[in-house]
Design an enzyme around this catalytic site. Structure first.
Site, PDB file in Angstrom:
ATOM      1  N   ARG A 111       0.836  -1.200   0.000  1.00  0.00           N
ATOM      2  CA  ARG A 111       0.000   0.000   0.000  1.00  0.00           C
ATOM      3  C   ARG A 111       0.876   1.257   0.000  1.00  0.00           C
ATOM      4  O   ARG A 111       0.584   2.214  -0.708  1.00  0.00           O
ATOM      5  CB  ARG A 111      -0.931  -0.002   1.216  1.00  0.00           C
ATOM      6  CG  ARG A 111      -1.788   1.253   1.319  1.00  0.00           C
ATOM      7  CD  ARG A 111      -2.740   1.194   2.503  1.00  0.00           C
ATOM      8  NE  ARG A 111      -3.545   2.408   2.595  1.00  0.00           N
ATOM      9  CZ  ARG A 111      -4.510   2.603   3.485  1.00  0.00           C
ATOM     10  NH1 ARG A 111      -4.794   1.656   4.363  1.00  0.00           N
ATOM     11  NH2 ARG A 111      -5.199   3.727   3.503  1.00  0.00           N
ATOM     12  N   CYS A 150     -18.807  -3.124   2.984  1.00  0.00           N
ATOM     13  CA  CYS A 150     -17.980  -1.970   3.311  1.00  0.00           C
ATOM     14  C   CYS A 150     -18.614  -1.281   4.507  1.00  0.00           C
ATOM     15  O   CYS A 150     -19.846  -1.278   4.651  1.00  0.00           O
ATOM     16  CB  CYS A 150     -17.926  -1.020   2.102  1.00  0.00           C
ATOM     17  SG  CYS A 150     -16.952   0.477   2.353  1.00  0.00           S
ATOM     18  N   TYR A 191     -15.475   9.348  -0.282  1.00  0.00           N
ATOM     19  CA  TYR A 191     -14.416   9.042  -1.239  1.00  0.00           C
ATOM     20  C   TYR A 191     -14.522   9.892  -2.507  1.00  0.00           C
ATOM     21  O   TYR A 191     -13.552  10.012  -3.266  1.00  0.00           O
ATOM     22  CB  TYR A 191     -14.439   7.556  -1.615  1.00  0.00           C
ATOM     23  CG  TYR A 191     -13.733   6.676  -0.608  1.00  0.00           C
ATOM     24  CD1 TYR A 191     -12.373   6.404  -0.716  1.00  0.00           C
ATOM     25  CD2 TYR A 191     -14.429   6.133   0.470  1.00  0.00           C
ATOM     26  CE1 TYR A 191     -11.724   5.610   0.207  1.00  0.00           C
ATOM     27  CE2 TYR A 191     -13.783   5.341   1.408  1.00  0.00           C
ATOM     28  CZ  TYR A 191     -12.432   5.081   1.271  1.00  0.00           C
ATOM     29  OH  TYR A 191     -11.791   4.301   2.204  1.00  0.00           O
ATOM     30  N   HIS A 203     -17.216   2.867  -2.872  1.00  0.00           N
ATOM     31  CA  HIS A 203     -16.427   4.095  -2.747  1.00  0.00           C
ATOM     32  C   HIS A 203     -16.759   5.104  -3.839  1.00  0.00           C
ATOM     33  O   HIS A 203     -15.973   6.008  -4.106  1.00  0.00           O
ATOM     34  CB  HIS A 203     -14.925   3.785  -2.732  1.00  0.00           C
ATOM     35  CG  HIS A 203     -14.480   3.054  -1.497  1.00  0.00           C
ATOM     36  ND1 HIS A 203     -13.168   2.729  -1.246  1.00  0.00           N
ATOM     37  CD2 HIS A 203     -15.177   2.598  -0.423  1.00  0.00           C
ATOM     38  CE1 HIS A 203     -13.082   2.101  -0.088  1.00  0.00           C
ATOM     39  NE2 HIS A 203     -14.294   2.016   0.429  1.00  0.00           N
TER      40      HIS A 203
END
Length: 446
Positions: free
Chosen positions: A90, A166, A251, A202
């Site tokens: 990441r 989520c 997001y 998102h």
């Protein structure tokens, strides 16, 4: 009941186990198998979890293993919460994007593409193994990018029943109920409220909130607009909210406020991955304390609030045939009539023993649909690239995403993605020449 958690060494796992401990009356869980490729992390996290369960009277057995097939065998539910390449991958995504002047975020844009290329082949392998040793199991995916992964499963292994979840929709619902309480004085239990939201994981817009069938969205929207008007730096422009009558998933800041996000990146380190690395080091140290049996407060700094709630309520709704409505990522199968029925969307669905039934919804208005269409095209190309090792699909995905590079930089960015992640991209091995690291600016400040 046996439940398998693939990625059991995650620092999130204790919160998930706490959720199962709170639902022992609803779920006859007898064996919880935690599988991870990192034996050291698994021993620390798993040991802590075993102490948690023992402190609650040992209502179920916790088994630790590095053998994925053994963990999957006979499971009723399989939860995937893995990170291929761990947190260092990441961090590499974040700085790769930054050195090319792009958004560095793990699910959005270049970072999302890189993570999907690493992750989708592994999830597809898990699904194939489930077909052999747990054919009746549900795959509940928490791994990001959650919607993209379910898109891949639906297109390549549709016989495995999969759903992506989520915490963002649930967190938004909690936030809206708090606003409602402030404006009306009415306190609502989350289970009484249903959030209406639509889009991709998102990339959604919230457009309604009902409480036992009564529409409370006008109150929520009015309170939300009032709140942002009082902020020194409003999280959203009031004009946008008044015009659209919808509240975007946070997001969408990466799309609507790109310059601000790029400005924040210019001040790294620490990037978000580096912050999480520090938090996880502290958490693992706390988990290793042989006297600890309760979740440490630092876990809230890790992110993923309400993760255990989202996970366990979904499993309970299915197992106990509750017919509850939850926001999930699944093929909508015509719930939005004007859209391709094969698309995986994030939307409300009714959960029961019969399965997951997406609820009918009106399509998003043109200003939002245009962005959804473009990102869905990117998702379809990314799935093809990851599943088939199709480098041309990867290139096309990169130039399709609204936060991707300009055309004259796309080839360099793709080469950098392949070079940086080459050990994890076995699907491309033998199909393309191993790339050399692109010569660009340093990937992090010293």
């Amino acid at each position: 009941m046996k439940i398998a958690v693939i990625g059991g060494g995650s620092t999130y796992t204790p919160e998930l186990v706490k959720g199962f401990l709170e639902r022992t009356a609803q779920l006859p869980l007898r064996e919880l198998w935690l599988m991870d490729v990192d034996q050291h992390r698994l021993a620390i996290v798993g040991g802590f979890v075993q102490r948690m369960v023992e402190a609650q009277g040992h209502p179920f057995r916790v088994v630790l293993t590095t053998d994925r097939r053994e963990a999957l065998a006979g499971a009723a539910y399989v939860c995937t919460q893995l990170r291929v390449g761990q947190m260092e991958a990441r961090r590499q995504d974040e700085y790769l994007a930054r050195r090319h002047g792009l958004i560095g975020q793990e699910t959005t844009g270049v970072g999302g593409l890189a993570k999907a290329l690493r992750t989708i082949p592994v999830i597809l392998d898990i699904a194939r193994e489930m077909k052999a040793v747990a054919p009746d199991a549900w795959l509940i995916n928490f791994t990001n990018p959650a919607g993209l992964i379910v898109e891949a499963l639906n297109r390549y292994i549709p016989e495995v029943r999969a759903v992506g979840v989520c915490n963002v929709p649930y967190t938004a619902k909690i936030q809206f109920l708090a606003l409602l309480k402030e404006s009306t004085g009415r306190e609502i239990v989350p289970g009484q409220a249903e959030l209406k939201t639509l889009g991709l994981n998102h990339l959604t817009w919230h457009y309604g909130l009902t409480i036992e069938g009564e529409d409370f969205w006008p109150y929520v929207l009015r309170a939300f607009i009032q709140k942002v008007r009082g902020q020194e730096h409003p999280e959203w422009e009031p004009r946008y909210l008044e015009s659209t009558r919808m509240i975007p998933n946070y997001y969408l800041h990466y799309y609507y406020h790109t310059d601000e996000k790029l400005h924040e990146q210019a001040h790294w380190p620490p990037s978000r991955a580096e912050q999480v690395m520090q938090i996880e080091a502290q958490l693992l140290k706390q988990y290793a304390d042989p006297t600890r049996v309760d979740l440490p407060p630092d876990l809230m700094r890790r992110g993923g609030a309400y993760y255990s709630t989202v996970a366990t309520q979904l499993i309970s709704a299915h197992y106990n045939n509750l017919g509850e409505v939850h926001v999930v990522n699944v093929p909508h199968r015509g719930a939005v009539k004007e859209w391709d029925a094969q698309w995986v969307l994030e939307l409300p669905a009714r959960i029961s023993r019969q399965g997951i039934e997406p609820l009918p919804a009106q399509p998003l208005p043109p200003f939002a649909f245009g962005l959804v269409t473009t990102v869905k095209a990117y998702e379809i190309l990314t799935v093809r690239a990851a599943a088939e090792g199709d480098v041309e699909a990867a290139y096309q995905a990169l130039i399709t995403h609204p936060l991707g590079p300009r055309l004259n930089r796309a080839e360099a960015v793709l080469e950098d993605i392949l070079a940086t992640n080459w050990p994890f991209l076995l699907q491309f091995h033998g199909r393309v020449t191993p790339p050399k690291r692109v010569s660009v600016a340093p990937d992090r400040d010293q």
